[in-house]
Motif scaffolding. Structure first.
Motif, mmCIF file in Angstrom:
data_model
loop_
_atom_site.group_PDB
_atom_site.id
_atom_site.type_symbol
_atom_site.label_atom_id
_atom_site.label_comp_id
_atom_site.label_asym_id
_atom_site.label_seq_id
_atom_site.Cartn_x
_atom_site.Cartn_y
_atom_site.Cartn_z
ATOM 1 N N SER A 26 -1.741 -2.113 0.585
ATOM 2 C CA SER A 26 -0.514 -1.668 -0.566
ATOM 3 C C SER A 26 -0.457 -2.662 -1.593
ATOM 4 C CB SER A 26 0.468 -1.281 0.364
ATOM 5 O OG SER A 26 1.699 -1.366 -0.470
ATOM 6 N N VAL A 27 -0.336 -2.033 -2.686
ATOM 7 C CA VAL A 27 0.124 -3.121 -4.020
ATOM 8 C C VAL A 27 1.330 -3.662 -3.782
ATOM 9 C CG1 VAL A 27 0.638 -2.776 -6.282
ATOM 10 C CG2 VAL A 27 -1.033 -1.203 -5.332
ATOM 11 N N GLY A 28 2.335 -3.547 -2.942
ATOM 12 C CA GLY A 28 3.511 -4.033 -2.664
ATOM 13 C C GLY A 28 3.459 -5.054 -1.760
ATOM 14 N N CYS A 29 2.190 -5.229 -1.051
ATOM 15 C CA CYS A 29 1.971 -6.120 0.236
ATOM 16 C C CYS A 29 1.481 -7.605 -0.223
ATOM 17 C CB CYS A 29 1.203 -5.523 1.282
ATOM 18 S SG CYS A 29 0.552 -6.548 2.533
ATOM 19 N N ASN A 30 2.195 -8.404 -0.160
ATOM 20 C CA ASN A 30 1.842 -9.799 -0.682
ATOM 21 C C ASN A 30 0.561 -10.389 0.076
ATOM 22 O OD1 ASN A 30 3.489 -10.105 -2.746
ATOM 23 N ND2 ASN A 30 4.940 -11.035 -1.428
ATOM 24 N N VAL A 31 0.510 -10.082 1.415
ATOM 25 C CA VAL A 31 -0.448 -10.386 2.221
ATOM 26 C C VAL A 31 -1.821 -9.504 1.743
ATOM 27 C CG1 VAL A 31 -1.258 -10.558 4.623
ATOM 28 C CG2 VAL A 31 0.900 -11.185 4.127
ATOM 29 N N CYS A 32 -1.854 -8.455 1.509
ATOM 30 C CA CYS A 32 -2.869 -7.468 0.889
ATOM 31 C C CYS A 32 -3.482 -8.001 -0.112
ATOM 32 C CB CYS A 32 -2.294 -6.045 0.881
ATOM 33 S SG CYS A 32 -1.638 -5.378 2.427
#
Length: 108
Positions: A26-32
């Motif tokens: 997800s764009v909003g997931c920092n780990v991603c």
């Protein structure tokens, strides 16, 4: 990685390639956002692996279809069967060793 948003396109990728990797994030997931470039770099060593990316914010039904409960998640399919599933706390080194083992058996 090619962005995909339908189960049909993902199933086509899986069935038309000997080895396929699907990355869920997800764009909003920092780990991603940290993990995705590492996975893309890893894939450079394995040119016969075809890959796709799914943004679960835009494809919630796909996360359900593939039983994704946490992100990032990486699914690796060999000859149409899910062989590797890693999620959340993913070690690139461990992922690399798993992929390398199968890749060497298939292509070398």
């Amino acid at each position: 990685m090619i962005m995909m948003n339908s189960s049909e396109s993902i199933e086509e990728l899986i069935s038309n390639n000997e080895v396929a990797l699907v990355y869920f994030g997800s764009v909003g997931c920092n780990v991603c956002n940290v993990m995705k470039p590492k996975v893309e770099e890893l894939l450079k060593a394995y040119p016969k692996i075809k890959s796709a990316q799914v943004d679960i914010e835009n494809s919630i039904e796909l996360s359900g279809f593939y039983n994704i409960f946490t992100i990032p998640a990486i699914l690796v399919y060999i000859e149409g069967k899910e062989i590797i599933r890693e999620a959340r706390h993913i070690s690139i080194q461990e992922l690399n060793s798993k992929i390398e083992r199968y890749y060497n058996m298939l292509f070398e």
